[in-house]
Design a protein around this motif. Sequence first.
Motif, short mmCIF file in Angstrom:
data_model
loop_
_atom_site.label_atom_id
_atom_site.label_comp_id
_atom_site.label_asym_id
_atom_site.label_seq_id
_atom_site.Cartn_x
_atom_site.Cartn_y
_atom_site.Cartn_z
N UNK A 114 -10.42 -0.19 7.81
CA UNK A 114 -11.34 -0.52 8.92
C UNK A 114 -12.79 -0.34 8.48
N UNK A 115 -13.05 0.74 7.77
CA UNK A 115 -14.41 0.99 7.28
C UNK A 115 -14.85 -0.12 6.32
N UNK A 116 -13.93 -0.54 5.45
CA UNK A 116 -14.27 -1.59 4.48
C UNK A 116 -14.53 -2.93 5.17
N UNK A 117 -13.72 -3.24 6.18
CA UNK A 117 -13.86 -4.51 6.90
C UNK A 117 -15.02 -4.49 7.88
N UNK B 157 -3.92 5.38 -5.83
CA UNK B 157 -3.28 4.15 -5.35
C UNK B 157 -4.36 3.19 -4.84
N UNK B 158 -4.02 1.93 -4.75
CA UNK B 158 -4.88 0.92 -4.13
C UNK B 158 -4.14 0.36 -2.93
N UNK B 159 -4.76 0.47 -1.77
CA UNK B 159 -4.11 0.01 -0.54
C UNK B 159 -4.72 -1.32 -0.10
N UNK B 160 -3.89 -2.12 0.52
CA UNK B 160 -4.31 -3.46 0.97
C UNK B 160 -4.06 -3.60 2.47
N UNK B 161 -4.90 -4.40 3.08
CA UNK B 161 -4.72 -4.63 4.50
C UNK B 161 -5.44 -5.90 4.96
N UNK B 162 -5.26 -6.24 6.24
CA UNK B 162 -5.84 -7.44 6.83
C UNK B 162 -6.48 -7.10 8.16
N UNK B 163 -7.61 -7.72 8.42
CA UNK B 163 -8.28 -7.53 9.70
C UNK B 163 -8.59 -8.86 10.36
N UNK C 165 -13.97 -6.91 15.28
CA UNK C 165 -12.88 -6.63 14.35
C UNK C 165 -11.70 -6.08 15.12
N UNK C 166 -10.57 -6.78 15.02
CA UNK C 166 -9.37 -6.36 15.75
C UNK C 166 -8.16 -6.36 14.82
N UNK C 167 -7.15 -5.62 15.22
CA UNK C 167 -5.85 -5.65 14.55
C UNK C 167 -5.95 -5.44 13.04
N UNK C 168 -6.49 -4.30 12.65
CA UNK C 168 -6.49 -3.94 11.24
C UNK C 168 -5.09 -3.46 10.87
N UNK C 169 -4.49 -4.14 9.92
CA UNK C 169 -3.10 -3.85 9.55
C UNK C 169 -3.03 -3.38 8.10
N UNK C 170 -2.39 -2.24 7.90
CA UNK C 170 -2.16 -1.71 6.56
C UNK C 170 -0.88 -2.33 6.01
N UNK C 171 -1.03 -3.08 4.92
CA UNK C 171 0.13 -3.73 4.30
C UNK C 171 0.70 -2.80 3.22
N UNK C 172 1.61 -1.94 3.64
CA UNK C 172 2.13 -0.92 2.72
C UNK C 172 2.90 -1.55 1.55
N UNK C 173 3.48 -2.72 1.76
CA UNK C 173 4.26 -3.35 0.70
C UNK C 173 3.38 -3.76 -0.49
N UNK C 174 2.09 -3.92 -0.24
CA UNK C 174 1.19 -4.37 -1.31
C UNK C 174 0.52 -3.20 -2.04
N UNK C 175 0.83 -1.99 -1.64
CA UNK C 175 0.20 -0.82 -2.25
C UNK C 175 0.50 -0.77 -3.76
N UNK C 176 -0.55 -0.58 -4.53
CA UNK C 176 -0.42 -0.50 -5.99
C UNK C 176 -0.48 0.97 -6.39
N UNK D 294 -11.28 -15.62 12.11
CA UNK D 294 -11.00 -15.41 10.68
C UNK D 294 -10.11 -14.20 10.49
N UNK D 295 -9.33 -14.27 9.42
CA UNK D 295 -8.57 -13.12 8.94
C UNK D 295 -9.07 -12.79 7.53
N UNK D 296 -9.49 -11.56 7.34
CA UNK D 296 -9.99 -11.14 6.03
C UNK D 296 -9.07 -10.07 5.44
N UNK D 297 -8.89 -10.16 4.14
CA UNK D 297 -8.12 -9.15 3.44
C UNK D 297 -9.07 -8.14 2.79
N UNK D 298 -8.61 -6.94 2.66
CA UNK D 298 -9.42 -5.90 2.03
C UNK D 298 -8.52 -5.00 1.20
#
Length: 251
Positions: free
Chosen positions: A207-210, A125-131, A163-174, A98-102
Motif C-alpha cells: 500500500x505504501x509503495x502504491x 524475500x520480495x513480495x508482489x501485489x496489485x492495487x 487506491x482500493x483493494x490492495x492484494x498481496x499475491x503470496x504465490x509470487x513471493x520470491x 487502472x490496476x498497478x502491480x508493485x
Amino acid sequence: MMDSKEKRELEDIVEKASEKGAKNAGWKSSIITIVLIAVILCLGAYKLDVFKDRDTGVEQVEGHDVTLDNNGIFGFKAVDFQDAVLGKSQQETKLIVEEQEASVPATITNTGFLNLNITTKTQNVTIYGTGEYTIDLSKITADDVTLNEDTYTVTIAVPYPELNNVIFNSDKTVIGDTERGWLAFGDIKMTAEETQQFELEAQQKLTDALSEQACYDEAVRFAKLSAYEVYQPVISAVSPAYKVTITVKAA
C-alpha cells in the motif's frame, strides 16, 4: 395587274400590319413573363409554408430553436449535457481506471532460543501485489459539467483517483537466501499467527509503495482516458458536434 400606286399602298398596309404585330407580340411576351414570375413566387411561398407547418418530430423546448437543434450544433444549454452526464454517473458509480502491480523487499525473521542472535534465522524475500485505482463517478455534480459553445466542448471534472483493494499475491513471493546464526539450523518455519502477521505487513508495504506520487500520476492519466470512454458516447447522444474534455480534481 396593279399599277405602281396601288402597289405602294399595299406595301404600306403590310408594313403597318407587321409593326402592329410586333408591338402586340412584345406586349404579350411581357405579360407571359410577369405571369411566370408570379407563379414561381407563389410556389415558393407555398413550399415554405408546408415545411413550416410539417411536424419535424422534435419537441420544441423553451429557450431552444428547433431548426438550430436539428442541425445538432447550436441551441443547447449546459443543463442538457449535465442531465445526461449525471444520469450516467449514477449507473457507473465507482469506475476502475487502472490496476498497478508493485513489488517490495521484506524480511522474515525466525528467532531461536532466548532470541539470541546465534539462534536466529533471517530470510530476505520480495513480495508482489496489485492495487486498483478507482474514481467515484457518483460524486460528480452539475457544477462539474461545463459547456463551451464556441468550441463545442463539454468539460467534465472527475474526482481524484483512490487506491482500493490492495492484494498481496503470496504465490509470487520470491524467496532469497537464508542467513543463520552459528547455532541456527534448518529452514525458517512460521506459525499460522506469524504467517498472518507477515501477510498484513506485506499488504501495508505494498500500500505504501502504491501510494507514491508517481503511481497516482499514472492513475490520473488513466482516469482521464477511462472517463472519456464513458462520457463521450453520452455527449454524442445529445449532440454529435460536441466533444468531451476530462479534467481531474485536486486530491
